[in-house]
Design an enzyme around this catalytic site. Structure first.
Site, PDB file in Angstrom:
ATOM      1  N   SER A  72       0.778  -0.674   0.448  1.00  0.00           N
ATOM      2  CA  SER A  72       0.434  -0.059   0.190  1.00  0.00           C
ATOM      3  C   SER A  72       0.623   1.052  -0.235  1.00  0.00           C
ATOM      4  O   SER A  72       2.573   1.175  -0.048  1.00  0.00           O
ATOM      5  CB  SER A  72      -0.540  -0.287   1.347  1.00  0.00           C
ATOM      6  OG  SER A  72      -1.629   1.097   1.385  1.00  0.00           O
TER       7      SER A  72
ATOM      8  N   TYR B 246      -2.003  -0.849  10.563  1.00  0.00           N
ATOM      9  CA  TYR B 246      -1.450  -0.680   9.373  1.00  0.00           C
ATOM     10  C   TYR B 246      -0.462  -1.286   8.946  1.00  0.00           C
ATOM     11  O   TYR B 246       0.178  -0.929   8.149  1.00  0.00           O
ATOM     12  CB  TYR B 246      -3.230   0.573   8.670  1.00  0.00           C
ATOM     13  CG  TYR B 246      -3.131  -0.184   7.471  1.00  0.00           C
ATOM     14  CD1 TYR B 246      -3.549  -1.686   6.693  1.00  0.00           C
ATOM     15  CD2 TYR B 246      -2.784   0.899   5.859  1.00  0.00           C
ATOM     16  CE1 TYR B 246      -3.785  -2.383   5.406  1.00  0.00           C
ATOM     17  CE2 TYR B 246      -3.091   0.675   4.900  1.00  0.00           C
ATOM     18  CZ  TYR B 246      -3.741  -0.903   4.670  1.00  0.00           C
ATOM     19  OH  TYR B 246      -4.519  -1.660   2.873  1.00  0.00           O
TER      20      TYR B 246
END
Ligand SMILES: NC(=O)c1ccc[n+]([C@@H]2O[C@H](COP(=O)([O-])OP(=O)(O)OC[C@H]3O[C@@H](n4cnc5c(N)ncnc54)[C@H](OP(=O)(O)O)[C@@H]3O)[C@@H](O)[C@H]2O)c1
Length: 236
Positions: free
Chosen positions: A139, A152
């Protein structure tokens, strides 16, 4: 020359939804045999019916359970002996400040996004004695921390580090490891990413297109990392 993918054998985590499902569709269309997994039985069944055909195997696997991962790879070894492609797409997004995240939130995020990817890479290595391709879906959060991203960010920074070290470990064995770092993608990923106008986001198919390009590169070329973002920003 671009690589011909027809007949290759691929395993895709998170193939029951979003980016993993879009990758599965493209692989099947290219004549690749696809074993995919997801966590929710209904999503796995639905994806199987979307992907169709007799060269698709969907399995319900909770990737937080490393024994379940081992069993999923054993199923594939019984079918194919070897493996050409592994795509690690499964992931969860749980967001909150360090004080707001529970230890369970942290473990769920790290176990799904990082430990499971490590375990799948580890299982794949002996199935790729003559080389193979691994694509990990990271990501932009693999490089850019943000408030509320402690779990995350940690998982995705970790995944990028794992991918880069894994690449160096097995480069001489012709295992080509790539990481794709997308920005916002219009999927069911997290409640935070839903609602409102999502038309500015990347589509799962855009990420799948990049994955297919990586997989088709001539075998002299290793695309180690790709960042991709929506062309437009979120509406104010
Ligand atoms: N969407 C974004 O904006 C975005 C941006 C950058 C990176 N990413 C990354 O892209 C990857 C795919 O996300 P997505 O957008 O496609 O999300 P998604 O639509 O929610 O799909 C997530 C997939 O992961 C599977 N999964 C989650 N936990 C699992 C577990 N414990 N065991 C097995 N499978 C599990 C889900 O299975 P079930 O549906 O069967 O439960 C589903 O197939 C993730 O790694 C995410 O971090 C997403």
């Amino acid at each position: 020359m671009l690589q011909e993918l027809t007949g290759k054998r691929a395993m895709v985590t998170g193939g029951s939804g979003g980016i993993g499902l879009a990758v599965g569709r493209r692989l099947v269309a290219a004549g690749v045999q696809v074993a995919f997994c997801g966590r929710t039985p209904a999503h796995v069944r639905e994806a199987e019916s979307i992907l169709g055909g007799d060269k698709v195997w969907g399995s319900v696997v909770d990737l937080r359970d490393t024994n379940a991962i081992a069993a999923w790879f054993a199923e594939s070894r019984a079918r194919w002996a070897g493996l050409d492609i592994l795509v690690n797409s499964a992931g969860v997004g749980i967001f909150g400040s360090v004080g707001a995240l529970s230890l369970d939130d942290w473990r769920l995020t790290l176990e799904t996004n990082l430990t499971a990817a490590f375990a799948c890479c580890r299982e794949a290595v002996p199935m790729m004695p003559d080389g193979g391709m691994v694509v990990n879906i990271g990501s932009l959060a693999s490089r850019n921390a943000f408030a509320g991203g402690a779990a995350y960010n940690a998982s995705k920074f970790g995944l990028l580090g794992l991918s880069e070290a894994f690449l160096l470990d097995y480069r001489a064995q012709d295992i080509r490891v790539s990481t794709v770092l997308p920005g916002s993608v219009d999927t069911a990923f997290s409640p935070r990413s839903q609602g409102g106008d999502t038309s500015w986001k990347l589509a799962a198919e855009d990420v799948a297109e990049v994955v297919m390009t990586i997989l088709r590169m001539p075998d002299r070329a290793l695309v180690s990392c790709v960042e991709m973002r929506p062309s437009r920003t979120a509406p104010k």
